[in-house]
Design a protein around this motif. Sequence first.
Motif, PDB file in Angstrom:
ATOM      1  N   LYS A  73     -27.734 -14.823  71.112  1.00  0.00           N
ATOM      2  CA  LYS A  73     -28.728 -13.798  70.788  1.00  0.00           C
ATOM      3  C   LYS A  73     -30.091 -14.291  71.231  1.00  0.00           C
ATOM      4  CE  LYS A  73     -28.141 -11.043  67.343  1.00  0.00           C
ATOM      5  NZ  LYS A  73     -28.084 -10.472  65.970  1.00  0.00           N
ATOM      6  N   GLU A  83     -23.834 -15.860  62.464  1.00  0.00           N
ATOM      7  CA  GLU A  83     -24.981 -16.202  63.308  1.00  0.00           C
ATOM      8  C   GLU A  83     -25.580 -17.506  62.797  1.00  0.00           C
ATOM      9  OE1 GLU A  83     -27.788 -13.051  63.850  1.00  0.00           O
ATOM     10  OE2 GLU A  83     -26.249 -11.607  64.454  1.00  0.00           O
ATOM     11  N   ASP A 114     -28.160 -17.691  67.215  1.00  0.00           N
ATOM     12  CA  ASP A 114     -29.265 -16.782  66.909  1.00  0.00           C
ATOM     13  C   ASP A 114     -30.598 -17.332  67.423  1.00  0.00           C
ATOM     14  OD1 ASP A 114     -30.413 -14.569  65.808  1.00  0.00           O
ATOM     15  OD2 ASP A 114     -29.938 -15.074  63.728  1.00  0.00           O
ATOM     16  N   GLU A 121     -32.311  -9.252  71.091  1.00  0.00           N
ATOM     17  CA  GLU A 121     -32.866  -8.876  69.790  1.00  0.00           C
ATOM     18  C   GLU A 121     -34.205  -8.182  69.953  1.00  0.00           C
ATOM     19  OE1 GLU A 121     -33.306 -12.907  67.995  1.00  0.00           O
ATOM     20  OE2 GLU A 121     -31.927 -12.089  66.531  1.00  0.00           O
ATOM     21  N   ASN A 150     -25.786 -13.919  58.850  1.00  0.00           N
ATOM     22  CA  ASN A 150     -26.585 -15.102  59.171  1.00  0.00           C
ATOM     23  C   ASN A 150     -26.207 -16.242  58.231  1.00  0.00           C
ATOM     24  OD1 ASN A 150     -28.820 -14.186  61.189  1.00  0.00           O
ATOM     25  ND2 ASN A 150     -28.721 -12.559  59.648  1.00  0.00           N
ATOM     26  N   GLU A 171     -25.709  -6.193  61.889  1.00  0.00           N
ATOM     27  CA  GLU A 171     -26.183  -7.492  61.410  1.00  0.00           C
ATOM     28  C   GLU A 171     -26.678  -7.337  59.985  1.00  0.00           C
ATOM     29  OE1 GLU A 171     -29.345  -9.602  63.484  1.00  0.00           O
ATOM     30  OE2 GLU A 171     -29.193 -11.262  62.053  1.00  0.00           O
TER      31      GLU A 171
HETATM   32 MG    MG Z   1     -29.561 -13.102  62.929  1.00  0.00          MG
END
Ligand code: MG
Length: 289
Positions: free
Chosen positions: A198, A147, A177, A234, A115, A59
């Motif tokens: 996530k 994400e 996310d 996460e 992201n 990520e």
């Molecule tokens: Mg993220």
Amino acid sequence: KRDKITGSRYQLFHAGMDEIRIQRAQLRDLVAQALENDEFRLMYQPIVALGSGDVVSAEALLRWPSGPGVAIPDIISVAEDSGLILKLSEIIFDQAFSLLARLQDLGLKQTVAVNLSGVQFRYQDIAAILTNYARAHGADTHRLIIEITESIFLDNIEKTQKTIRELSQHGVRVAIDDFGTGYSSLAYLQKLTVDWIKVDQSFITNINESNPNYQIVNAIVQMGQALNMGLVAEGVENLAELEQLAEMGCERVQGYYFSKPLSDSDFIAFASTPNHPWQSIVPEPKLLS
Ligand code: MG
Ligand code: C2E
Ligand code: MG
Ligand code: MG
């Protein structure tokens, strides 16, 4: 909520509206200067598959090493409101695709997750933008994950569906996310074909059967399986959390237990390491019926 600069050293006192406006204006100027000086970098946090224990993804996380210590979401928010997000996006996409191209050249199989803020996701044609960057770097869009957060769902659902469809036509995978922290309705999730969910760290910390979050994460795992979406946890910080998540049927894990975000070269070294200390103890994910 978006108008507050919270949790950062930048917030000198409990600011009223005027102070917040002034602080954001100051921060905007600092960000503009930092963009001129090329001070922004991406760091890459490994994502591990349960079962194999392989490092399967990275990520990309924005960093401003010489910055004033403001939380990244606040930087993004100020950049969005001032138009600086365009320049910042160039840096993010350039660096992320350059790592992807390097991984491919080295014969490494990891995907890279980027992201995207609401504004970035709503760019005129985000699918075309990302494919152009991929082409320029000789990188494969099939190895890109984006994400996005649940706040996107509050937008026009047809437009969001269309964008996600376009992205998937180019092989770009989509992850929701910070799942569980937003305002989205489950009905929306069912309408969007995303690949990964996530689950936010706040649900993962100290997860065990006597923790109220256990039932929530369990429900998310089962919903993900019903909707054919994989689950990424996460902020996994210890073995107890890892074992619990494996037992629940979670597919991927990410957190300090495995690694903090790394520089691109350090990530490549990490991804090339054949035997990590945790690799022999990563439990098999138990599939739920
Ligand atoms: Mg993220
Ligand atoms: P996120 O996407 O949910 O990223 C995960 C955050 O959790 C990262 O914080 C990461 O450093 C942190 N983290 C990972 N593992 C652990 C752990 O085991 N323990 C703890 N305590 N923390 C862990 P970071 O880098 O400060 O990023 C915060 C948020 O800023 C991100 O949340 C993401 O929403 C946003 N962000 C970061 N980079 C970008 C970017 O390039 N573009 C956009 N639009 N947003 C970004
Ligand atoms: Mg996250
Ligand atoms: Mg999070």
